[in-house]
Design a protein around this motif. Structure first.
Motif, PDB file in Angstrom:
ATOM      1  N   ARG A  34      40.175 113.019 -20.913  1.00 36.02           N
ATOM      2  CA  ARG A  34      39.939 112.971 -19.467  1.00 36.02           C
ATOM      3  C   ARG A  34      38.848 111.969 -19.125  1.00 36.02           C
ATOM      4  O   ARG A  34      38.943 111.250 -18.137  1.00 36.02           O
ATOM      5  CB  ARG A  34      39.569 114.352 -18.949  1.00 36.02           C
ATOM      6  CG  ARG A  34      40.754 115.281 -18.874  1.00 36.02           C
ATOM      7  CD  ARG A  34      40.370 116.625 -18.320  1.00 36.02           C
ATOM      8  NE  ARG A  34      41.530 117.495 -18.219  1.00 36.02           N
ATOM      9  CZ  ARG A  34      41.454 118.782 -17.973  1.00 36.02           C
ATOM     10  NH1 ARG A  34      40.278 119.365 -17.808  1.00 36.02           N
ATOM     11  NH2 ARG A  34      42.555 119.505 -17.901  1.00 36.02           N
ATOM     12  N   GLY A  35      37.814 111.911 -19.932  1.00 33.81           N
ATOM     13  CA  GLY A  35      36.752 110.925 -19.726  1.00 33.81           C
ATOM     14  C   GLY A  35      37.265 109.505 -19.868  1.00 33.81           C
ATOM     15  O   GLY A  35      36.923 108.623 -19.073  1.00 33.81           O
ATOM     16  N   ASN A  40      39.157 104.380 -17.555  1.00 35.24           N
ATOM     17  CA  ASN A  40      40.249 103.418 -17.393  1.00 35.24           C
ATOM     18  C   ASN A  40      40.619 103.237 -15.933  1.00 35.24           C
ATOM     19  O   ASN A  40      40.918 102.121 -15.488  1.00 35.24           O
ATOM     20  CB  ASN A  40      41.476 103.855 -18.195  1.00 35.24           C
ATOM     21  CG  ASN A  40      41.275 103.698 -19.678  1.00 35.24           C
ATOM     22  OD1 ASN A  40      40.471 102.884 -20.124  1.00 35.24           O
ATOM     23  ND2 ASN A  40      41.982 104.489 -20.461  1.00 35.24           N
ATOM     24  N   ARG A  41      40.617 104.319 -15.169  1.00 34.29           N
ATOM     25  CA  ARG A  41      40.914 104.213 -13.735  1.00 34.29           C
ATOM     26  C   ARG A  41      39.854 103.371 -13.029  1.00 34.29           C
ATOM     27  O   ARG A  41      40.159 102.561 -12.163  1.00 34.29           O
ATOM     28  CB  ARG A  41      40.990 105.600 -13.102  1.00 34.29           C
ATOM     29  CG  ARG A  41      42.252 106.344 -13.422  1.00 34.29           C
ATOM     30  CD  ARG A  41      42.204 107.752 -12.824  1.00 34.29           C
ATOM     31  NE  ARG A  41      43.360 108.517 -13.198  1.00 34.29           N
ATOM     32  CZ  ARG A  41      44.355 108.803 -12.357  1.00 34.29           C
ATOM     33  NH1 ARG A  41      44.307 108.405 -11.116  1.00 34.29           N
ATOM     34  NH2 ARG A  41      45.386 109.509 -12.776  1.00 34.29           N
ATOM     35  N   MET A  42      38.587 103.578 -13.406  1.00 33.04           N
ATOM     36  CA  MET A  42      37.515 102.788 -12.797  1.00 33.04           C
ATOM     37  C   MET A  42      37.640 101.319 -13.169  1.00 33.04           C
ATOM     38  O   MET A  42      37.448 100.437 -12.326  1.00 33.04           O
ATOM     39  CB  MET A  42      36.151 103.335 -13.220  1.00 33.04           C
ATOM     40  CG  MET A  42      35.852 104.674 -12.611  1.00 33.04           C
ATOM     41  SD  MET A  42      34.224 105.427 -12.937  1.00 33.04           S
ATOM     42  CE  MET A  42      33.534 104.547 -14.271  1.00 33.04           C
ATOM     43  N   GLY A  50      38.460  96.290  -6.327  1.00 34.81           N
ATOM     44  CA  GLY A  50      37.944  97.413  -5.557  1.00 34.81           C
ATOM     45  C   GLY A  50      36.443  97.541  -5.662  1.00 34.81           C
ATOM     46  O   GLY A  50      35.841  97.224  -6.681  1.00 34.81           O
ATOM     47  N   GLY A  51      35.830  97.958  -4.565  1.00 32.00           N
ATOM     48  CA  GLY A  51      34.415  98.263  -4.583  1.00 32.00           C
ATOM     49  C   GLY A  51      33.502  97.128  -4.200  1.00 32.00           C
ATOM     50  O   GLY A  51      32.350  97.336  -3.879  1.00 32.00           O
TER      51      GLY A  51
END
Length: 67
Positions: A34-35, A40-42, A50-51
């Protein structure tokens, strides 16, 4: 399941402890996955732009240079 087998006398204490160790290892592996998924999503979000907006770019450059 292992606890039920232990209480019924089918398995011994060693089998119960082994099952608990396997359960803990599986839980830890799930947390690690999950971490990694979040990281990976970030990374994907960042790589797609993004961001950070163009109007923020000079401010970010100044902050980075000051550090």
């Amino acid at each position: 399941m292992s606890m039920l087998r232990y209480r019924a006398g089918v398995d011994g204490r060693l089998e119960l402890l082994g099952a608990r160790c396997q359960l803990q290892a599986a839980r830890q592996a799930l947390l690690d996955l999950r971490g990694a998924e979040i990281a990976n999503r970030m990374a994907l979000y960042k790589s797609l732009g993004g961001g950070l907006h163009e109007r923020d770019a000079p401010e970010m450059a100044a902050v980075t240079a000051a550090q």
